[in-house]
Motif scaffolding. Structure first.
Motif, PDB file in Angstrom:
ATOM      1  N   ARG A 265      -2.249 -16.525   1.681  1.00 52.00           N
ATOM      2  CA  ARG A 265      -1.847 -15.116   1.715  1.00 52.00           C
ATOM      3  C   ARG A 265      -2.927 -14.223   2.315  1.00 52.00           C
ATOM      4  O   ARG A 265      -2.630 -13.335   3.113  1.00 52.00           O
ATOM      5  CB  ARG A 265      -1.500 -14.648   0.309  1.00 52.00           C
ATOM      6  CG  ARG A 265      -0.232 -15.332  -0.143  1.00 52.00           C
ATOM      7  CD  ARG A 265       0.342 -14.731  -1.359  1.00 52.00           C
ATOM      8  NE  ARG A 265       1.692 -15.239  -1.527  1.00 52.00           N
ATOM      9  CZ  ARG A 265       2.448 -14.982  -2.566  1.00 52.00           C
ATOM     10  NH1 ARG A 265       1.997 -14.209  -3.519  1.00 52.00           N
ATOM     11  NH2 ARG A 265       3.667 -15.464  -2.632  1.00 52.00           N
TER      12      ARG A 265
ATOM     13  N   THR B 293      -4.628 -11.760   9.415  1.00 50.68           N
ATOM     14  CA  THR B 293      -4.190 -12.008  10.800  1.00 50.68           C
ATOM     15  C   THR B 293      -3.371 -10.803  11.265  1.00 50.68           C
ATOM     16  O   THR B 293      -3.574 -10.270  12.369  1.00 50.68           O
ATOM     17  CB  THR B 293      -3.305 -13.273  10.887  1.00 50.68           C
ATOM     18  OG1 THR B 293      -4.007 -14.374  10.365  1.00 50.68           O
ATOM     19  CG2 THR B 293      -2.868 -13.557  12.311  1.00 50.68           C
TER      20      THR B 293
ATOM     21  N   ALA C 217       5.087 -11.938  14.212  1.00 47.73           N
ATOM     22  CA  ALA C 217       4.223 -11.942  13.025  1.00 47.73           C
ATOM     23  C   ALA C 217       4.837 -11.071  11.923  1.00 47.73           C
ATOM     24  O   ALA C 217       4.874 -11.472  10.753  1.00 47.73           O
ATOM     25  CB  ALA C 217       2.833 -11.437  13.396  1.00 47.73           C
TER      26      ALA C 217
ATOM     27  N   TYR D  79      -2.291 -24.215   5.899  1.00 55.29           N
ATOM     28  CA  TYR D  79      -0.931 -24.760   5.736  1.00 55.29           C
ATOM     29  C   TYR D  79      -0.925 -26.264   6.044  1.00 55.29           C
ATOM     30  O   TYR D  79      -0.430 -27.068   5.250  1.00 55.29           O
ATOM     31  CB  TYR D  79       0.022 -23.981   6.657  1.00 55.29           C
ATOM     32  CG  TYR D  79       1.367 -24.635   6.872  1.00 55.29           C
ATOM     33  CD1 TYR D  79       2.389 -24.508   5.927  1.00 55.29           C
ATOM     34  CD2 TYR D  79       1.619 -25.380   8.018  1.00 55.29           C
ATOM     35  CE1 TYR D  79       3.620 -25.114   6.119  1.00 55.29           C
ATOM     36  CE2 TYR D  79       2.845 -25.983   8.223  1.00 55.29           C
ATOM     37  CZ  TYR D  79       3.845 -25.849   7.271  1.00 55.29           C
ATOM     38  OH  TYR D  79       5.057 -26.455   7.473  1.00 55.29           O
TER      39      TYR D  79
ATOM     40  N   ALA E 212       4.571 -17.465  16.768  1.00 54.54           N
ATOM     41  CA  ALA E 212       3.543 -16.425  16.942  1.00 54.54           C
ATOM     42  C   ALA E 212       2.192 -17.042  17.260  1.00 54.54           C
ATOM     43  O   ALA E 212       1.524 -16.639  18.222  1.00 54.54           O
ATOM     44  CB  ALA E 212       3.459 -15.568  15.679  1.00 54.54           C
TER      45      ALA E 212
ATOM     46  N   GLY F  78       6.566 -17.929  12.465  1.00 54.52           N
ATOM     47  CA  GLY F  78       5.100 -17.899  12.350  1.00 54.52           C
ATOM     48  C   GLY F  78       4.475 -18.854  13.350  1.00 54.52           C
ATOM     49  O   GLY F  78       3.485 -18.523  14.015  1.00 54.52           O
ATOM     50  N   PHE F  79       5.090 -20.029  13.493  1.00 53.84           N
ATOM     51  CA  PHE F  79       4.556 -21.016  14.433  1.00 53.84           C
ATOM     52  C   PHE F  79       4.669 -20.507  15.872  1.00 53.84           C
ATOM     53  O   PHE F  79       3.742 -20.665  16.671  1.00 53.84           O
ATOM     54  CB  PHE F  79       5.293 -22.354  14.277  1.00 53.84           C
ATOM     55  CG  PHE F  79       4.702 -23.435  15.129  1.00 53.84           C
ATOM     56  CD1 PHE F  79       3.493 -24.013  14.787  1.00 53.84           C
ATOM     57  CD2 PHE F  79       5.336 -23.848  16.296  1.00 53.84           C
ATOM     58  CE1 PHE F  79       2.919 -24.982  15.586  1.00 53.84           C
ATOM     59  CE2 PHE F  79       4.777 -24.818  17.102  1.00 53.84           C
ATOM     60  CZ  PHE F  79       3.564 -25.396  16.742  1.00 53.84           C
TER      61      PHE F  79
ATOM     62  N   HIS G  13      -5.267 -19.650   8.752  1.00 53.58           N
ATOM     63  CA  HIS G  13      -3.975 -19.601   8.039  1.00 53.58           C
ATOM     64  C   HIS G  13      -3.177 -20.883   8.325  1.00 53.58           C
ATOM     65  O   HIS G  13      -2.680 -21.533   7.403  1.00 53.58           O
ATOM     66  CB  HIS G  13      -3.239 -18.371   8.566  1.00 53.58           C
ATOM     67  CG  HIS G  13      -1.959 -18.033   7.899  1.00 53.58           C
ATOM     68  ND1 HIS G  13      -1.854 -17.744   6.565  1.00 53.58           N
ATOM     69  CD2 HIS G  13      -0.700 -17.896   8.408  1.00 53.58           C
ATOM     70  CE1 HIS G  13      -0.595 -17.443   6.278  1.00 53.58           C
ATOM     71  NE2 HIS G  13       0.134 -17.547   7.382  1.00 53.58           N
ATOM     72  N   PHE G  14      -3.116 -21.248   9.585  1.00 48.80           N
ATOM     73  CA  PHE G  14      -2.363 -22.437  10.005  1.00 48.80           C
ATOM     74  C   PHE G  14      -3.043 -23.707   9.473  1.00 48.80           C
ATOM     75  O   PHE G  14      -2.396 -24.628   8.994  1.00 48.80           O
ATOM     76  CB  PHE G  14      -2.243 -22.456  11.533  1.00 48.80           C
ATOM     77  CG  PHE G  14      -1.371 -23.567  12.060  1.00 48.80           C
ATOM     78  CD1 PHE G  14      -0.098 -23.771  11.553  1.00 48.80           C
ATOM     79  CD2 PHE G  14      -1.817 -24.414  13.067  1.00 48.80           C
ATOM     80  CE1 PHE G  14       0.719 -24.797  12.037  1.00 48.80           C
ATOM     81  CE2 PHE G  14      -1.017 -25.434  13.558  1.00 48.80           C
ATOM     82  CZ  PHE G  14       0.257 -25.628  13.032  1.00 48.80           C
TER      83      PHE G  14
ATOM     84  N   GLY H 297      -3.193 -14.866   6.088  1.00 52.91           N
ATOM     85  CA  GLY H 297      -1.989 -14.347   6.751  1.00 52.91           C
ATOM     86  C   GLY H 297      -2.038 -12.843   6.864  1.00 52.91           C
ATOM     87  O   GLY H 297      -1.794 -12.269   7.937  1.00 52.91           O
ATOM     88  N   THR H 298      -2.408 -12.190   5.750  1.00 53.62           N
ATOM     89  CA  THR H 298      -2.479 -10.726   5.749  1.00 53.62           C
ATOM     90  C   THR H 298      -3.489 -10.226   6.775  1.00 53.62           C
ATOM     91  O   THR H 298      -3.211  -9.311   7.559  1.00 53.62           O
ATOM     92  CB  THR H 298      -2.887 -10.218   4.338  1.00 53.62           C
ATOM     93  OG1 THR H 298      -1.918 -10.690   3.410  1.00 53.62           O
ATOM     94  CG2 THR H 298      -2.965  -8.718   4.287  1.00 53.62           C
TER      95      THR H 298
ATOM     96  N   ALA I 109      -5.620 -16.415  12.144  1.00 55.79           N
ATOM     97  CA  ALA I 109      -4.352 -17.156  12.281  1.00 55.79           C
ATOM     98  C   ALA I 109      -4.635 -18.656  12.252  1.00 55.79           C
ATOM     99  O   ALA I 109      -3.880 -19.426  11.639  1.00 55.79           O
ATOM    100  CB  ALA I 109      -3.652 -16.763  13.585  1.00 55.79           C
TER     101      ALA I 109
END
Ligand code: HEM
Length: 205
Positions: free
Chosen positions: A53, A59, A168, A103, A131, A128-129, A99-100, A56-57, A96
């Motif tokens: 989170r 990014t 995004a 995941y 982006a 998301g991917f 973030h990725f 992501g935020t 990003a």
């Protein structure tokens, strides 16, 4: 002034810009330092969710900050916003990537088969991917060398930042189940930033 290939700021304005950029660099790293502190001190109840989170935020924040530089330049008449734009864009990509990676690594444990299925199946992951996939060539071609090589096409390529920002915001909007306040605020900020560009362009023609 250049000495042994290194650039030294000479004028007061140059020096101010160098200091401002150094402070911005530190500011961009602060959310990561804060997240690391919270996770390492055991304060986060669910560390993987917290890192996902937080990255992501941030990014999204750095992406919107990047898009804010052109309107800021126009409104302020100052040159510095454009000189900070690349750094902000690269930090958006950096967050990003974190973030990725969170995941892929901490959420999916490199189960590539499942990851591919997840990207195809869950719309918010697909978006998301898309982006981050579109962000990658922008980050790779952000250097002066690529700017020179691509000439006019560089500007065309970097217009991809607009669909990236839309994807995004859509990604965030899609994953939120109940309270849409936060994604709505990001969508409103993006609409304002893109709307300002359209308005200026319409007035020019
Ligand atoms: C530019 C690219 C991206 C941006 C700006 C972005 C942004 C965000 C934001 C803002 C959140 C929610 C934070 C919160 O709940 O407070 C989030 C969550 C999430 N994102 Fe992304 N993201 C991007 C790309 C991706 C990619 C490529 C993936 C995976 C393939 C991904 C997977 C996730 C997951 C799994 C969550 C957590 C969902 C949940 O809590 O249920 N994101 N992202």
């Amino acid at each position: 002034m250049t000495t042994l290939g290194m650039k030294f700021p000479v004028s007061v304005a140059d020096r101010r810009l160098a200091v401002g950029k150094a402070l911005l660099f530190i500011a961009c790293l602060l959310p990561l330092a804060r997240a690391a502190w919270i996770v390492l001190s055991g304060e986060a109840v669910n560390p993987v969710e917290f890192i996902t989170r937080s990255t992501g935020t941030w990014t999204l924040v750095w992406l919107l900050a990047t898009l804010a530089m052109t309107p800021l330049r126009r409104l302020s008449g100052q040159g510095w916003p454009l000189k900070c734009r690349r750094m902000l864009g690269l930090f958006a990509f950096f967050y990003a990537s974190l973030h990725f990676t969170t995941y892929v690594w901490l959420d999916q444990f490199f189960d590539w088969q499942h990851i591919v299925k997840d990207i195809a199946k869950r719309p918010f992951i697909t978006v998301g991917f898309a982006a981050i996939a579109l962000m990658t060539p922008l980050a790779l071609t952000s250097t002066q060398g690529w700017m020179r090589r691509l000439k006019r096409n560089w500007g065309k390529l970097h217009r991809l930042v607009y669909p990236v920002a839309m994807l995004a915001v859509a990604h965030y909007w899609w994953l939120v189940k109940k309270d849409l306040t936060q994604p709505l605020l990001y969508a409103a900020a993006l609409a304002l930033l893109l709307g300002a560009r359209l308005w200026w362009r319409a007035r020019k023609s």
